[in-house]
Design a protein around this motif. Structure first.
Motif, PDB file in Angstrom:
ATOM      1  N   THR A  38       0.831  -1.198   0.000  1.00  0.00           N
ATOM      2  CA  THR A  38       0.000   0.000   0.000  1.00  0.00           C
ATOM      3  C   THR A  38       0.870   1.256   0.000  1.00  0.00           C
ATOM      4  N   LYS A  41       2.043   1.812  -3.438  1.00  0.00           N
ATOM      5  CA  LYS A  41       0.966   2.331  -4.285  1.00  0.00           C
ATOM      6  C   LYS A  41       0.833   3.843  -4.132  1.00  0.00           C
ATOM      7  N   LEU A  42       0.999   4.342  -2.904  1.00  0.00           N
ATOM      8  CA  LEU A  42       0.972   5.788  -2.688  1.00  0.00           C
ATOM      9  C   LEU A  42       2.102   6.466  -3.461  1.00  0.00           C
ATOM     10  N   ARG A  45       1.264   6.690  -7.130  1.00  0.00           N
ATOM     11  CA  ARG A  45       0.246   7.707  -7.423  1.00  0.00           C
ATOM     12  C   ARG A  45       0.772   9.122  -7.224  1.00  0.00           C
ATOM     13  N   GLU A  47       1.411  10.834  -4.577  1.00  0.00           N
ATOM     14  CA  GLU A  47       0.626  11.566  -3.579  1.00  0.00           C
ATOM     15  C   GLU A  47       1.470  12.637  -2.881  1.00  0.00           C
ATOM     16  N   TRP A  67       0.623  16.482   2.925  1.00  0.00           N
ATOM     17  CA  TRP A  67      -0.383  15.581   2.357  1.00  0.00           C
ATOM     18  C   TRP A  67      -1.226  14.971   3.471  1.00  0.00           C
ATOM     19  N   LYS A  71      -5.431  15.353   4.687  1.00  0.00           N
ATOM     20  CA  LYS A  71      -6.342  14.212   4.772  1.00  0.00           C
ATOM     21  C   LYS A  71      -7.060  14.154   6.119  1.00  0.00           C
TER      22      LYS A  71
END
Length: 72
Positions: A38, A41-42, A45, A47, A67, A71
């Motif tokens: 995970t 994956k960030l 992307r 982020e 970031w 959130k």
């Protein structure tokens, strides 16, 4: 010999006391409580800002913290 050991301890303490400017993937896993996949994956992307040194990723602490704040 004792002077060298003292210097090495002082140097280690100075580095340990320095504020981190980058996180590792493992740091992200701990901070966010996520799996390694995970975290990657960030990164994929985009982020937050990151760069590679060899095969190791370094994540901009400032960019990541901004970031994360956005959130919450």
């Amino acid at each position: 010999m004792e002077a060298i050991e003292t210097f090495e301890r002082q140097e280690t303490a100075a580095v340990a006391g320095a504020e981190k400017r980058c996180y590792t993937v493992e740091d992200l896993q701990i901070i966010l409580g996520i799996a390694r996949g995970t975290a990657y994956k960030l990164l994929e992307r985009h982020e937050f800002r990151w760069f590679k040194i060899g095969s190791t990723y370094r994540i901009s602490k400032k960019s990541f913290d901004e970031w994360l704040d956005s959130k919450l």
